[in-house]
Write an enzyme that holds these catalytic residues in place. Structure first.
Site, PDB file in Angstrom:
ATOM      1  N   GLU A  38       0.827  -1.202   0.000  1.00  0.00           N
ATOM      2  CA  GLU A  38       0.000   0.000   0.000  1.00  0.00           C
ATOM      3  C   GLU A  38       0.867   1.259   0.000  1.00  0.00           C
ATOM      4  O   GLU A  38       0.709   2.167   0.811  1.00  0.00           O
ATOM      5  CB  GLU A  38      -1.000   0.003   1.163  1.00  0.00           C
ATOM      6  CG  GLU A  38      -2.291   0.715   0.805  1.00  0.00           C
ATOM      7  CD  GLU A  38      -3.392   0.596   1.842  1.00  0.00           C
ATOM      8  OE1 GLU A  38      -4.396   1.300   1.666  1.00  0.00           O
ATOM      9  OE2 GLU A  38      -3.265  -0.185   2.811  1.00  0.00           O
ATOM     10  N   TYR A 112       0.030  -7.430  -1.789  1.00  0.00           N
ATOM     11  CA  TYR A 112      -1.035  -6.673  -1.143  1.00  0.00           C
ATOM     12  C   TYR A 112      -2.343  -7.216  -1.713  1.00  0.00           C
ATOM     13  O   TYR A 112      -2.787  -6.834  -2.786  1.00  0.00           O
ATOM     14  CB  TYR A 112      -0.873  -5.175  -1.417  1.00  0.00           C
ATOM     15  CG  TYR A 112      -1.985  -4.316  -0.864  1.00  0.00           C
ATOM     16  CD1 TYR A 112      -2.525  -4.565   0.407  1.00  0.00           C
ATOM     17  CD2 TYR A 112      -2.503  -3.256  -1.594  1.00  0.00           C
ATOM     18  CE1 TYR A 112      -3.547  -3.782   0.912  1.00  0.00           C
ATOM     19  CE2 TYR A 112      -3.524  -2.464  -1.091  1.00  0.00           C
ATOM     20  CZ  TYR A 112      -4.043  -2.732   0.160  1.00  0.00           C
ATOM     21  OH  TYR A 112      -5.059  -1.959   0.660  1.00  0.00           O
ATOM     22  N   ASP A 151       0.257  -8.028   3.279  1.00  0.00           N
ATOM     23  CA  ASP A 151      -1.077  -7.831   3.818  1.00  0.00           C
ATOM     24  C   ASP A 151      -2.014  -8.741   3.029  1.00  0.00           C
ATOM     25  O   ASP A 151      -2.357  -8.447   1.887  1.00  0.00           O
ATOM     26  CB  ASP A 151      -1.466  -6.358   3.668  1.00  0.00           C
ATOM     27  CG  ASP A 151      -2.885  -6.064   4.119  1.00  0.00           C
ATOM     28  OD1 ASP A 151      -3.601  -7.002   4.516  1.00  0.00           O
ATOM     29  OD2 ASP A 151      -3.278  -4.886   4.061  1.00  0.00           O
ATOM     30  N   ASN A 153      -5.038  -9.438   3.889  1.00  0.00           N
ATOM     31  CA  ASN A 153      -6.413  -8.954   4.038  1.00  0.00           C
ATOM     32  C   ASN A 153      -7.383 -10.043   4.466  1.00  0.00           C
ATOM     33  O   ASN A 153      -8.515 -10.117   3.992  1.00  0.00           O
ATOM     34  CB  ASN A 153      -6.885  -8.266   2.745  1.00  0.00           C
ATOM     35  CG  ASN A 153      -6.848  -6.749   2.866  1.00  0.00           C
ATOM     36  OD1 ASN A 153      -7.246  -6.184   3.890  1.00  0.00           O
ATOM     37  ND2 ASN A 153      -6.352  -6.088   1.826  1.00  0.00           N
ATOM     38  N   ASP A 248      -1.464   2.343  10.012  1.00  0.00           N
ATOM     39  CA  ASP A 248      -2.492   1.593  10.741  1.00  0.00           C
ATOM     40  C   ASP A 248      -2.117   0.121  10.858  1.00  0.00           C
ATOM     41  O   ASP A 248      -2.783  -0.644  11.562  1.00  0.00           O
ATOM     42  CB  ASP A 248      -3.883   1.760  10.111  1.00  0.00           C
ATOM     43  CG  ASP A 248      -3.923   1.488   8.621  1.00  0.00           C
ATOM     44  OD1 ASP A 248      -2.850   1.365   7.993  1.00  0.00           O
ATOM     45  OD2 ASP A 248      -5.040   1.424   8.065  1.00  0.00           O
TER      46      ASP A 248
END
Length: 259
Positions: A38, A112, A151, A153, A248
């Site tokens: 990201e 990602y 990530d 997700n 984050d």
């Protein structure tokens, strides 16, 4: 020779995190390879942002479809044998989500994974992505062992999410479809390295910026290092670095002894 230290971090914008303690964090953690997700920057912008980072070879992938969206980076002290981008499938190659680097003893893939989106509008797409990504890893694993980081997700099991019952099949990142996608990768011959070392530890890698979630530790573990099963005996550590801020997400790492 010391163990190889690999770090993965969803930075939620490379230009934004460079204005924080990112360089200091990288210097202190001193990775041999640093993978970012990201980055939210086109390649020239990401190159400019990363200029202060010295002593590394930098490889970037960015979104073709939407500027300032998605994007990945692979940053290595040693020059890889070869670096490739994306999955070779047009449908999946628009958002700069994958970089694959070949080293002498392993492939390193940073990813990602697409978010299924608000209201899970991309859940069907996510399902096809997970299948294509698994196929990519399986093909690499037939050549030499693979390390996968990024990530993903998805929170894999109840222990990986602060509020499993409230989110199961109701929130993107914790649906059975997404869980099955990760299960299929693991069943294809890969290990979740953090769970190998810490089978029952509750530790998260992402917290929603809203609701002071990080302060209250209402989080999700969605950032992973997976490795081929044959690397199991070379794994020396797998950690989640909750003490690093700026995004984050926090960084995750492994150490591999490939001597």
């Amino acid at each position: 020779m010391a163990a190889l230290k690999l770090i993965s971090w969803n930075v939620n914008g490379i230009r934004a995190i460079m204005k924080k303690d990112f360089l200091k964090d990288v210097q202190e953690m001193d990775p041999d390879v640093l993978c970012l997700q990201e980055t939210k920057a086109q390649i020239p912008d990401a190159e400019k942002a990363l200029e202060p980072l010295e002593g590394y070879h930098i490889y970037l992938n960015s979104s073709k479809a939407r500027k300032g969206y998605s994007g990945t980076a692979l940053i290595s002290k040693a020059e890889p044998i070869a670096v490739t981008y994306d999955l070779g499938i047009e449908e999946h190659d628009q958002e700069g989500r994958v970089i694959t680097a070949e080293f002498e003893k392993f492939f390193l893939v940073t990813v990602y994974t697409p978010n299924s989106g608000a209201g899970m509008v991309r859940l069907d797409y996510r399902s096809t992505w997970d299948e294509a990504f698994r196929d990519h890893l399986v093909a690499l694993n037939e050549i030499k062992p693979v390390v996968v980081c990024g990530d993903l997700n998805v929170a894999h099991t109840e222990i990986d999410i602060a509020r499993p019952k409230a989110n199961y099949n109701k929130t993107s990142g914790y649906t059975q479809t997404e869980i099955d996608g990760l299960d299929n990768i693991l069943e294809a011959g890969f290990l979740d390295t953090f769970r190998l070392f810490y089978p029952e530890e509750v530790k998260y890698s992402w917290w929603n910026y809203k609701f002071q979630a990080r302060e209250r530790n209402v989080g999700w573990r969605i950032d992973y290092f997976l490795t081929s099963e044959e690397l199991k005996d070379q794994l020396k550590s797998s950690e989640i670095h909750n003490d690093r801020f700026g995004s984050d997400h926090c960084p995750v790492s492994i150490e591999l002894d490939l001597n």
